[in-house]
Design a protein around this motif. Structure first.
Motif, PDB file in Angstrom:
ATOM      1  N   CYS A 222       0.922  -1.069   0.236  1.00 13.92           N
ATOM      2  CA  CYS A 222      -0.138  -0.353  -0.384  1.00 13.92           C
ATOM      3  C   CYS A 222       0.985   1.284   0.154  1.00 13.92           C
ATOM      4  CB  CYS A 222      -0.692   0.210   1.101  1.00 13.92           C
ATOM      5  SG  CYS A 222      -0.334   0.073   2.767  1.00 13.92           S
ATOM      6  N   GLN A 223       0.464   2.440  -0.217  1.00 16.97           N
ATOM      7  CA  GLN A 223       0.885   3.552  -0.621  1.00 16.97           C
ATOM      8  C   GLN A 223       0.467   4.405   0.265  1.00 16.97           C
ATOM      9  OE1 GLN A 223       3.340   4.473  -3.970  1.00 16.97           O
ATOM     10  NE2 GLN A 223       4.214   6.165  -3.685  1.00 16.97           N
ATOM     11  N   LYS A 224       0.240   5.549   0.672  1.00 17.87           N
ATOM     12  CA  LYS A 224      -0.600   6.949   0.529  1.00 17.87           C
ATOM     13  C   LYS A 224      -0.153   7.507  -0.382  1.00 17.87           C
ATOM     14  CE  LYS A 224      -3.193   9.060   3.150  1.00 17.87           C
ATOM     15  NZ  LYS A 224      -4.988   9.207   3.585  1.00 17.87           N
ATOM     16  N   LYS A 225      -1.276   8.262  -1.000  1.00 18.91           N
ATOM     17  CA  LYS A 225      -0.556   8.970  -2.495  1.00 18.91           C
ATOM     18  C   LYS A 225      -1.978  10.420  -1.642  1.00 18.91           C
ATOM     19  CE  LYS A 225       0.978   6.051  -5.597  1.00 18.91           C
ATOM     20  NZ  LYS A 225       0.852   5.960  -6.918  1.00 18.91           N
ATOM     21  N   GLY A 226      -1.167  11.846  -1.447  1.00 20.66           N
ATOM     22  CA  GLY A 226      -2.584  12.751  -0.770  1.00 20.66           C
ATOM     23  C   GLY A 226      -4.059  11.863   0.066  1.00 20.66           C
ATOM     24  N   LYS A 227      -4.744  12.287  -0.556  1.00 15.40           N
ATOM     25  CA  LYS A 227      -5.873  11.509   0.500  1.00 15.40           C
ATOM     26  C   LYS A 227      -6.344  10.154   0.054  1.00 15.40           C
ATOM     27  CE  LYS A 227      -9.164  13.558   2.165  1.00 15.40           C
ATOM     28  NZ  LYS A 227     -10.191  15.161   3.329  1.00 15.40           N
ATOM     29  N   ASP A 228      -5.928   9.711  -0.587  1.00 13.60           N
ATOM     30  CA  ASP A 228      -6.084   8.293  -1.401  1.00 13.60           C
ATOM     31  C   ASP A 228      -4.952   7.554  -0.900  1.00 13.60           C
ATOM     32  OD1 ASP A 228      -8.195   9.382  -2.358  1.00 13.60           O
ATOM     33  OD2 ASP A 228      -6.860   9.813  -4.055  1.00 13.60           O
ATOM     34  N   LEU A 229      -5.297   6.384  -0.614  1.00 10.77           N
ATOM     35  CA  LEU A 229      -4.531   5.190  -0.032  1.00 10.77           C
ATOM     36  C   LEU A 229      -4.361   3.968  -1.802  1.00 10.77           C
ATOM     37  CD1 LEU A 229      -2.799   3.433   1.752  1.00 10.77           C
ATOM     38  CD2 LEU A 229      -4.996   2.208   2.718  1.00 10.77           C
ATOM     39  N   ASP A 230      -4.029   3.833  -1.750  1.00 11.18           N
ATOM     40  CA  ASP A 230      -3.002   2.823  -3.630  1.00 11.18           C
ATOM     41  C   ASP A 230      -2.752   1.472  -2.750  1.00 11.18           C
ATOM     42  OD1 ASP A 230      -2.811   2.595  -6.115  1.00 11.18           O
ATOM     43  OD2 ASP A 230      -1.174   3.444  -5.916  1.00 11.18           O
ATOM     44  N   LEU A 231      -3.973   0.982  -2.681  1.00  2.00           N
ATOM     45  CA  LEU A 231      -3.501  -0.889  -3.223  1.00  2.00           C
ATOM     46  C   LEU A 231      -3.362  -1.616  -3.941  1.00  2.00           C
ATOM     47  CD1 LEU A 231      -6.456  -1.213  -0.468  1.00  2.00           C
ATOM     48  CD2 LEU A 231      -4.341  -1.136   0.232  1.00  2.00           C
ATOM     49  N   THR A 232      -2.112  -1.821  -3.952  1.00  2.00           N
ATOM     50  CA  THR A 232      -1.508  -3.761  -4.814  1.00  2.00           C
ATOM     51  C   THR A 232      -2.279  -4.440  -4.067  1.00  2.00           C
ATOM     52  OG1 THR A 232       0.050  -1.687  -5.306  1.00  2.00           O
ATOM     53  CG2 THR A 232       0.159  -3.435  -6.475  1.00  2.00           C
ATOM     54  N   LEU A 233      -3.096  -5.256  -4.646  1.00  2.42           N
ATOM     55  CA  LEU A 233      -3.632  -6.606  -4.063  1.00  2.42           C
ATOM     56  C   LEU A 233      -3.363  -7.666  -5.024  1.00  2.42           C
ATOM     57  CD1 LEU A 233      -5.950  -5.111  -1.366  1.00  2.42           C
ATOM     58  CD2 LEU A 233      -3.735  -5.537  -1.352  1.00  2.42           C
ATOM     59  N   GLY A 234      -2.779  -8.093  -6.120  1.00  3.67           N
ATOM     60  CA  GLY A 234      -2.689  -8.902  -7.069  1.00  3.67           C
ATOM     61  C   GLY A 234      -3.449  -8.595  -7.963  1.00  3.67           C
ATOM     62  N   PHE A 235      -4.026  -7.952  -7.846  1.00  5.85           N
ATOM     63  CA  PHE A 235      -5.674  -7.579  -9.380  1.00  5.85           C
ATOM     64  C   PHE A 235      -4.383  -6.944 -10.181  1.00  5.85           C
ATOM     65  CE2 PHE A 235      -8.210  -6.470  -5.673  1.00  5.85           C
ATOM     66  CZ  PHE A 235      -9.169  -7.813  -5.621  1.00  5.85           C
ATOM     67  N   SER A 236      -5.051  -7.097 -11.170  1.00  2.85           N
ATOM     68  CA  SER A 236      -4.647  -6.398 -13.189  1.00  2.85           C
ATOM     69  C   SER A 236      -4.322  -5.242 -12.712  1.00  2.85           C
ATOM     70  CB  SER A 236      -5.125  -6.786 -13.917  1.00  2.85           C
ATOM     71  OG  SER A 236      -6.567  -6.351 -13.915  1.00  2.85           O
ATOM     72  N   HIS A 237      -5.112  -4.387 -11.741  1.00  2.00           N
ATOM     73  CA  HIS A 237      -4.936  -2.268 -10.998  1.00  2.00           C
ATOM     74  C   HIS A 237      -5.271  -2.545 -10.165  1.00  2.00           C
ATOM     75  CE1 HIS A 237      -8.691  -4.389 -11.226  1.00  2.00           C
ATOM     76  NE2 HIS A 237      -8.801  -3.137  -9.763  1.00  2.00           N
ATOM     77  N   PRO A 238      -4.081  -1.439  -9.549  1.00  3.09           N
ATOM     78  CA  PRO A 238      -3.952  -0.625  -8.474  1.00  3.09           C
ATOM     79  C   PRO A 238      -5.897  -0.225  -8.081  1.00  3.09           C
ATOM     80  CG  PRO A 238      -3.061   0.986  -9.952  1.00  3.09           C
ATOM     81  CD  PRO A 238      -3.761   0.040 -10.653  1.00  3.09           C
ATOM     82  N   VAL A 239      -6.039  -0.485  -6.637  1.00  2.54           N
ATOM     83  CA  VAL A 239      -7.372  -0.421  -5.866  1.00  2.54           C
ATOM     84  C   VAL A 239      -6.885   0.815  -4.974  1.00  2.54           C
ATOM     85  CG1 VAL A 239      -9.499  -0.795  -4.756  1.00  2.54           C
ATOM     86  CG2 VAL A 239      -7.831  -2.912  -5.671  1.00  2.54           C
ATOM     87  N   VAL A 240      -7.644   2.180  -5.633  1.00  3.47           N
ATOM     88  CA  VAL A 240      -7.658   3.270  -4.871  1.00  3.47           C
ATOM     89  C   VAL A 240      -8.872   3.361  -3.665  1.00  3.47           C
ATOM     90  CG1 VAL A 240      -7.361   6.082  -4.910  1.00  3.47           C
ATOM     91  CG2 VAL A 240      -6.584   4.566  -7.719  1.00  3.47           C
ATOM     92  N   VAL A 241      -8.274   3.755  -2.559  1.00  5.75           N
ATOM     93  CA  VAL A 241      -9.306   4.190  -1.148  1.00  5.75           C
ATOM     94  C   VAL A 241      -8.859   5.447  -0.683  1.00  5.75           C
ATOM     95  CG1 VAL A 241      -9.804   3.001   0.507  1.00  5.75           C
ATOM     96  CG2 VAL A 241      -9.364   2.061  -0.471  1.00  5.75           C
TER      97      VAL A 241
END
Length: 181
Positions: A96-115
């Protein structure tokens, strides 16, 4: 009568509790929480303590007695200390990586999940495999943590996924190889 419901809630210094009928507002150093309770619960503020008593002795009122007291106590704790849930990510390449107010999750999907966090919740990522969710409302913090965990819950064979820090995942044995004849 509920043993939990009978316990008084002490209001610490710096916390203001206002009771307006069945609506209670708690204001403290971390923020303000307002909640409406059932009118059958009598909430009273006396000498720095809040007490909850059911209006009648019906089964419905008795069942909400302890719940009402616990919700009020969570409001007082939330505006003074706050609540937090910690999640950890396990798996090769999961991070996971924090980008501003978003949390970028790399969890094995073909795309990153942004929360994205909102006004009530703050998200921190102290390390690439750790997420800390904090806020003043216990219900919202727990719900948000459950939603993040639900993106990739831990699987039972290798244990990969997002889990609570204190969560124990039961592991299963893999498929046994068939013997040669």
């Amino acid at each position: 009568m509920s043993r939990i419901g009978k316990m008084p809630i002490s209001v610490p210094a710096g916390v203001d509790v206002k009771i307006d009928g069945c609506c209670v507002t708690v204001k403290g150093p971390k923020g303000t929480l307002t909640k409406e309770f059932k009118p059958s619960m009598k909430i009273a503020l006396n000498d720095g303590t809040v007490t909850v008593t059911p209006a009648t002795d019906s089964k419905a009122d008795r069942s909400f007695h302890g719940l009402t007291r616990t919700l009020l106590n969570n409001m007082v704790v939330g505006v003074t200390q706050g609540f937090k849930k910690e999640l950890e990510i396990q798996g090769v390449g999961y991070r996971c990586q924090k980008k501003g107010k978003d949390l970028d999750l790399t969890l094995g999907f073909s795309h990153p999940v942004v929360v994205s966090d909102n006004d009530d919740i703050t998200i921190e990522a102290p390390s690439p495999t750790r997420i800390v969710i904090s806020g003043i409302d216990n219900q919202k913090v727990g719900q948000f943590a459950a939603e993040v965990r639900a993106i990739r819950p831990p699987e039972p064979y290798k244990g990969k996924g997002v889990r609570y820090v204190d969560e124990v995942v039961k592991r299963k044995e893999g498929k046994a190889a068939k013997g040669k004849k």
